[in-house]
Motif scaffolding. Structure first.
Motif, PDB file in Angstrom:
ATOM      1  N   LEU A  24       3.798   4.478   0.286  1.00  0.00           N
ATOM      2  CA  LEU A  24       4.629   3.269   0.257  1.00  0.00           C
ATOM      3  C   LEU A  24       4.378   2.400   1.483  1.00  0.00           C
ATOM      4  O   LEU A  24       4.209   1.174   1.380  1.00  0.00           O
ATOM      5  CB  LEU A  24       6.095   3.677   0.172  1.00  0.00           C
ATOM      6  N   SER A  25       4.347   3.013   2.663  1.00  0.00           N
ATOM      7  CA  SER A  25       4.166   2.236   3.894  1.00  0.00           C
ATOM      8  C   SER A  25       2.777   1.612   3.953  1.00  0.00           C
ATOM      9  O   SER A  25       2.622   0.487   4.453  1.00  0.00           O
ATOM     10  CB  SER A  25       4.391   3.133   5.112  1.00  0.00           C
ATOM     11  N   THR A  26       1.768   2.307   3.445  1.00  0.00           N
ATOM     12  CA  THR A  26       0.424   1.726   3.425  1.00  0.00           C
ATOM     13  C   THR A  26       0.369   0.522   2.495  1.00  0.00           C
ATOM     14  O   THR A  26      -0.334  -0.458   2.771  1.00  0.00           O
ATOM     15  CB  THR A  26      -0.605   2.776   2.993  1.00  0.00           C
ATOM     16  N   GLY A  27       1.093   0.587   1.388  1.00  0.00           N
ATOM     17  CA  GLY A  27       1.152  -0.582   0.511  1.00  0.00           C
ATOM     18  C   GLY A  27       1.790  -1.778   1.197  1.00  0.00           C
ATOM     19  O   GLY A  27       1.302  -2.914   1.081  1.00  0.00           O
ATOM     20  N   LEU A  42      -6.741   2.981  -1.374  1.00  0.00           N
ATOM     21  CA  LEU A  42      -5.861   3.532  -0.351  1.00  0.00           C
ATOM     22  C   LEU A  42      -6.610   4.492   0.562  1.00  0.00           C
ATOM     23  O   LEU A  42      -6.467   4.438   1.793  1.00  0.00           O
ATOM     24  CB  LEU A  42      -4.683   4.246  -1.023  1.00  0.00           C
ATOM     25  N   CYS A  43      -7.422   5.370  -0.015  1.00  0.00           N
ATOM     26  CA  CYS A  43      -8.156   6.333   0.802  1.00  0.00           C
ATOM     27  C   CYS A  43      -9.168   5.633   1.697  1.00  0.00           C
ATOM     28  O   CYS A  43      -9.322   5.978   2.873  1.00  0.00           O
ATOM     29  CB  CYS A  43      -8.858   7.348  -0.100  1.00  0.00           C
ATOM     30  N   GLY A  44      -9.864   4.625   1.164  1.00  0.00           N
ATOM     31  CA  GLY A  44     -10.791   3.881   1.990  1.00  0.00           C
ATOM     32  C   GLY A  44     -10.103   3.159   3.131  1.00  0.00           C
ATOM     33  O   GLY A  44     -10.626   3.087   4.248  1.00  0.00           O
ATOM     34  N   GLN A  45      -8.900   2.642   2.874  1.00  0.00           N
ATOM     35  CA  GLN A  45      -8.170   1.956   3.935  1.00  0.00           C
ATOM     36  C   GLN A  45      -7.719   2.930   5.012  1.00  0.00           C
ATOM     37  O   GLN A  45      -7.812   2.637   6.212  1.00  0.00           O
ATOM     38  CB  GLN A  45      -6.963   1.232   3.335  1.00  0.00           C
ATOM     39  N   LEU A  46      -7.232   4.103   4.624  1.00  0.00           N
ATOM     40  CA  LEU A  46      -6.780   5.081   5.610  1.00  0.00           C
ATOM     41  C   LEU A  46      -7.943   5.617   6.440  1.00  0.00           C
ATOM     42  O   LEU A  46      -7.770   5.937   7.616  1.00  0.00           O
ATOM     43  CB  LEU A  46      -6.059   6.236   4.908  1.00  0.00           C
ATOM     44  N   LEU A  47      -9.125   5.740   5.836  1.00  0.00           N
ATOM     45  CA  LEU A  47     -10.296   6.225   6.556  1.00  0.00           C
ATOM     46  C   LEU A  47     -11.048   5.109   7.261  1.00  0.00           C
ATOM     47  O   LEU A  47     -12.122   5.343   7.824  1.00  0.00           O
ATOM     48  CB  LEU A  47     -11.243   6.950   5.592  1.00  0.00           C
ATOM     49  N   LEU A  51      -3.112  -8.719  -3.275  1.00  0.00           N
ATOM     50  CA  LEU A  51      -1.904  -8.982  -4.055  1.00  0.00           C
ATOM     51  C   LEU A  51      -1.869  -8.195  -5.357  1.00  0.00           C
ATOM     52  O   LEU A  51      -0.860  -8.231  -6.063  1.00  0.00           O
ATOM     53  CB  LEU A  51      -1.788 -10.479  -4.356  1.00  0.00           C
ATOM     54  N   VAL A  52      -2.940  -7.507  -5.692  1.00  0.00           N
ATOM     55  CA  VAL A  52      -2.934  -6.592  -6.844  1.00  0.00           C
ATOM     56  C   VAL A  52      -2.761  -5.158  -6.381  1.00  0.00           C
ATOM     57  O   VAL A  52      -1.961  -4.401  -6.953  1.00  0.00           O
ATOM     58  CB  VAL A  52      -4.239  -6.748  -7.657  1.00  0.00           C
ATOM     59  N   LEU A  53      -3.492  -4.776  -5.340  1.00  0.00           N
ATOM     60  CA  LEU A  53      -3.462  -3.396  -4.877  1.00  0.00           C
ATOM     61  C   LEU A  53      -2.189  -3.073  -4.105  1.00  0.00           C
ATOM     62  O   LEU A  53      -1.630  -1.984  -4.259  1.00  0.00           O
ATOM     63  CB  LEU A  53      -4.695  -3.114  -4.020  1.00  0.00           C
ATOM     64  N   ALA A  54      -1.728  -3.984  -3.266  1.00  0.00           N
ATOM     65  CA  ALA A  54      -0.546  -3.686  -2.450  1.00  0.00           C
ATOM     66  C   ALA A  54       0.706  -3.454  -3.306  1.00  0.00           C
ATOM     67  O   ALA A  54       1.423  -2.470  -3.084  1.00  0.00           O
ATOM     68  CB  ALA A  54      -0.319  -4.806  -1.431  1.00  0.00           C
ATOM     69  N   PRO A  55       1.042  -4.308  -4.299  1.00  0.00           N
ATOM     70  CA  PRO A  55       2.199  -3.976  -5.157  1.00  0.00           C
ATOM     71  C   PRO A  55       2.018  -2.670  -5.915  1.00  0.00           C
ATOM     72  O   PRO A  55       2.993  -1.934  -6.128  1.00  0.00           O
ATOM     73  CB  PRO A  55       2.278  -5.175  -6.104  1.00  0.00           C
ATOM     74  N   SER A  56       0.777  -2.361  -6.321  1.00  0.00           N
ATOM     75  CA  SER A  56       0.550  -1.095  -7.029  1.00  0.00           C
ATOM     76  C   SER A  56       0.840   0.090  -6.121  1.00  0.00           C
ATOM     77  O   SER A  56       1.433   1.095  -6.563  1.00  0.00           O
ATOM     78  CB  SER A  56      -0.893  -1.030  -7.537  1.00  0.00           C
ATOM     79  N   LEU A  57       0.438  -0.002  -4.853  1.00  0.00           N
ATOM     80  CA  LEU A  57       0.709   1.095  -3.921  1.00  0.00           C
ATOM     81  C   LEU A  57       2.200   1.212  -3.629  1.00  0.00           C
ATOM     82  O   LEU A  57       2.727   2.329  -3.496  1.00  0.00           O
ATOM     83  CB  LEU A  57      -0.070   0.880  -2.623  1.00  0.00           C
ATOM     84  N   VAL A  58       2.881   0.086  -3.514  1.00  0.00           N
ATOM     85  CA  VAL A  58       4.329   0.134  -3.268  1.00  0.00           C
ATOM     86  C   VAL A  58       5.042   0.790  -4.446  1.00  0.00           C
ATOM     87  O   VAL A  58       5.911   1.662  -4.269  1.00  0.00           O
ATOM     88  CB  VAL A  58       4.867  -1.288  -3.016  1.00  0.00           C
ATOM     89  N   VAL A  59       4.679   0.394  -5.651  1.00  0.00           N
ATOM     90  CA  VAL A  59       5.313   0.986  -6.840  1.00  0.00           C
ATOM     91  C   VAL A  59       4.924   2.459  -6.966  1.00  0.00           C
ATOM     92  O   VAL A  59       5.755   3.290  -7.379  1.00  0.00           O
ATOM     93  CB  VAL A  59       4.912   0.189  -8.089  1.00  0.00           C
ATOM     94  N   ALA A  60       3.685   2.800  -6.605  1.00  0.00           N
ATOM     95  CA  ALA A  60       3.283   4.217  -6.652  1.00  0.00           C
ATOM     96  C   ALA A  60       4.134   5.055  -5.714  1.00  0.00           C
ATOM     97  O   ALA A  60       4.461   6.205  -6.022  1.00  0.00           O
ATOM     98  CB  ALA A  60       1.804   4.347  -6.287  1.00  0.00           C
ATOM     99  N   GLY A  61       4.503   4.497  -4.557  1.00  0.00           N
ATOM    100  CA  GLY A  61       5.360   5.243  -3.641  1.00  0.00           C
ATOM    101  C   GLY A  61       6.797   5.342  -4.104  1.00  0.00           C
ATOM    102  O   GLY A  61       7.474   6.339  -3.840  1.00  0.00           O
ATOM    103  N   LEU A  62       7.269   4.321  -4.815  1.00  0.00           N
ATOM    104  CA  LEU A  62       8.676   4.301  -5.242  1.00  0.00           C
ATOM    105  C   LEU A  62       8.896   4.951  -6.603  1.00  0.00           C
ATOM    106  O   LEU A  62      10.034   5.304  -6.928  1.00  0.00           O
ATOM    107  CB  LEU A  62       9.178   2.853  -5.293  1.00  0.00           C
ATOM    108  N   SER A  63       7.854   5.071  -7.405  1.00  0.00           N
ATOM    109  CA  SER A  63       8.048   5.445  -8.808  1.00  0.00           C
ATOM    110  C   SER A  63       8.455   6.897  -9.009  1.00  0.00           C
ATOM    111  O   SER A  63       8.911   7.246 -10.099  1.00  0.00           O
ATOM    112  CB  SER A  63       6.761   5.170  -9.595  1.00  0.00           C
TER     113      SER A  63
END
Length: 608
Positions: A437-440, A338-343, A196-208
């Protein structure tokens, strides 16, 4: 001689030397281009690695040109006393050094370091308060600055001081990041950052960055649309198309024939080349004038500190540097997760986060000393490229670092990046940011998203992180305290979307009561991606944890490190099987759960 039927191979992430492991395909998988990682057995060939590195450089060029263009647009023609190509070359050299250090002894993830847009907002705030600039807001382009042309405007000599002051802020931010990493700050904060901390940050990183992407694409929507369509077709629709089998020699002495998902692996290079050729045939020269100044750049140039002048340290530069450090640190921690999740790796351990952040700080210090107005940080678009290509070998990141350093030594070659049409840069940024954004969004399922507590945290963090920057940019009079350094600090921090999303999510997540299961932390498992790591066998998890360990030659120096800096070294219980010792290259190849442990060896009857 008989030949075994060719199989499409799954790609896996990183090995100790950038190896890619062949994994046996589960029986129920029929589509070779599914969401798994397609791969080859053993290290990727040097030719393919160079092509993958070239794609990452194209993505890095998009960030490099976009950030420098938005900053230099406030500088009229002739305001710079040196070629813009030299400015780009200094940034590329710092990015290359930082990338090499990051993949060798930093977080050990294949992260490309680039001029992050988190440095751009404080830089624009710093220069706008230094110079009489007018803010132009046509539509969504609220970050574009124009030099004031009224009778009360001052001379252009202020620009040299402003660029030096921005470089001083970059140096300050790098020093603060290095100190924060050496003291183990990320190691203490990261375990408290759940989904709940990382996912909103990734979503905002994709939209910002949608404003910057729209600004670049608006120069020619036709070319931008063509590029986006080609990238989608190559990566998704043609991702399952296999080229004819080619002769391939893995680490063993035998040979095998393997298929390569060429369209997926080259889903950035092929569209960019096609659109670039179309643009040249149509005679469309969409090149920014600020980056293609008529001043001739030298073929060879050795970047060194004080090339033009030393960075200028002022109270306002100190304030901007603090905001840069906080925003870049928040962005980098999100990149690690994010990189750890994708890998498909476990979440980075505290020692890897601390090392990564401290080395990113050193990269920013180098960039500031070289006169660059942009620091270096882990690049979200490049991590999105890893997800788009579904390939992340560490060897590619090493090659990106070497290529960037080579381009930094030749400003004339670095100037070639400015010949890429602006809509191409915008299209590349748009597709790669969409992957972030989609990963978030995909990370929300790790927590109980039906909980009212979690629904409030997610919605409030995302909405306020996008609302507050827009509000304070439109009503900047609310942040005038009468002391210029404090104004710079507040305006910079409160207009950084990623920092606001991370800060709000962190405060709400750790202050609103909730069970560990509700927060997605699980019982007895390390956050933040415990729901994904739970089904991973213990042996595979230990092998995956070894990906974050230091190289064997550096591990021997850990006992000599002073006690306050031991946070940079893995703890004894984190190093896996102590009796076995540190892993050698190729041992940690199989990282996916529920798959075999070793790369299948080719049969003797296979064709040579």
């Amino acid at each position: 001689m008989s030949q075994s039927p060719p199989n499409a191979i799954q790609l896996q992430s990183v090995g100790s030397q950038g190896t890619l492991a062949t994994l046996p395909r589960p029986p129920d998988v029929q589509n070779p281009s599914s969401d798994s990682w397609a791969s080859l057995c053993g290290p990727p060939p040097w030719g393919l690695s160079c092509l993958l590195a070239l794609q990452h450089i194209l993505v890095l060029a998009s960030l490099l040109c976009a950030s420098h263009l938005l900053l230099l647009q406030s500088l009229p023609a002739g305001g710079l006393s040196f070629s813009p190509a030299q400015l780009l070359a200094s940034s590329l050299f710092a990015c290359g050094v930082s990338t090499s250090l990051q993949t060798w002894m930093g977080s050990r993830l294949p992260l490309v370091q680039a001029p992050s847009l988190q440095f751009l907002i404080p830089a624009l705030v710093l220069t706008s308060q230094k110079l009489p600039l007018a803010l132009r807001t046509p539509g969504n382009s609220s970050l574009v600055l124009r030099l004031c042309g009224g009778p009360g405007c001052h001379g252009l000599e202020l620009w040299n001081t402003s660029i030096r002051e921005v470089s001083g802020a970059v140096v300050v931010s790098g020093l603060l990041q290095a100190i924060l990493g050496l003291l183990g700050g990320p190691g203490h904060l990261f375990p408290r950052c759940g989904p709940l901390v990382l996912a909103p940050s990734l979503v905002v990183a994709g939209l910002s960055v949608y404003r910057e992407v729209a600004l670049l694409c608006s120069t020619h929507w036709g070319l931008a649309s063509l590029l986006i369509v080609l990238m989608v077709v190559c990566s998704q629709h043609l991702g399952s198309c296999l080229l004819p089998p080619r002769h391939w020699r893995p680490a063993s002495t035998s040979s095998t024939h393997t298929h390569i998902l060429a369209f997926r692996l080259l889903s950035v290079l092929i569209p960019v080349a096609c659109v670039w050729i179309v643009s040249a045939l149509l005679g469309l020269s969409i090149i920014p004038g600020e980056l293609s100044a008529p001043t001739k750049a030298p073929w060879f140039w050795l970047p060194h500190p004080a090339e033009w002048d030393w960075p200028l340290l002022t109270p306002r530069a100190l304030a901007a540097g603090i905001s840069m450090a906080l925003a870049a640190s928040t962005s980098s921690l999100g990149c690690y997760a994010l990189c750890g999740q994708l890998l498909r790796l476990p979440s980075p351990p505290p020692h890897a986060c601390s090392r990564g952040l401290s080395l990113e700080g050193l990269g920013s210090v180098l960039a500031g000393l070289l006169g660059s107005p942009m620091g270096t940080a882990s690049s979200f678009p490049n991590v999105g490229t890893v997800g788009l290509l579904q390939a992340g070998p560490r060897r590619v990141a090493h090659l990106v670092g070497l290529f960037c350093m080579a381009l930094g030594l030749s400003p004339r070659l670095a100037q070639l990046l400015t010949t890429i049409p602006l809509p191409v840069l915008g299209g590349v940024l748009g597709v790669t940011q969409a992957m972030v954004l989609s990963t978030g969004f995909s990370s929300f399922h790790l927590a109980d998203i039906d909980s009212g507590r979690n629904v409030f945290i997610v919605g409030f963090s995302i909405f306020m992180a996008l609302l507050l920057p827009r509000w304070f940019r439109e009503a900047s009079v609310l942040l005038k305290t009468g002391w210029s350094p404090l104004d710079v600090l507040l305006r910079s921090l409160l207009t950084e979307p990623i920092f606001l999303a991370g800060l709000l999510g962190f405060l709400l997540e750790n202050t609103i009561p909730g069970t560990r299961l509700e927060r997605g932390l699980g019982q007895g498992l390390p956050p933040p991606f415990t729901a994904r790591e739970a089904p991973m066998p213990q042996k595979s998890r230990e092998k995956a944890d070894q990906e974050y360990e230091l190289p064997f030659s550096i591990q021997n120096l850990c006992p000599c490190i002073p006690q306050p800096l031991r946070c940079l070294c893995p703890l004894p219980q984190d190093s896996g099987n102590e009796e076995r010792g540190p892993s050698e290259p190729g041992e940690t190849a199989d990282l996916l759960p529920d798959f075999g442990d070793q790369c299948p060896q080719p049969s003797r009857g296979q064709s040579q």
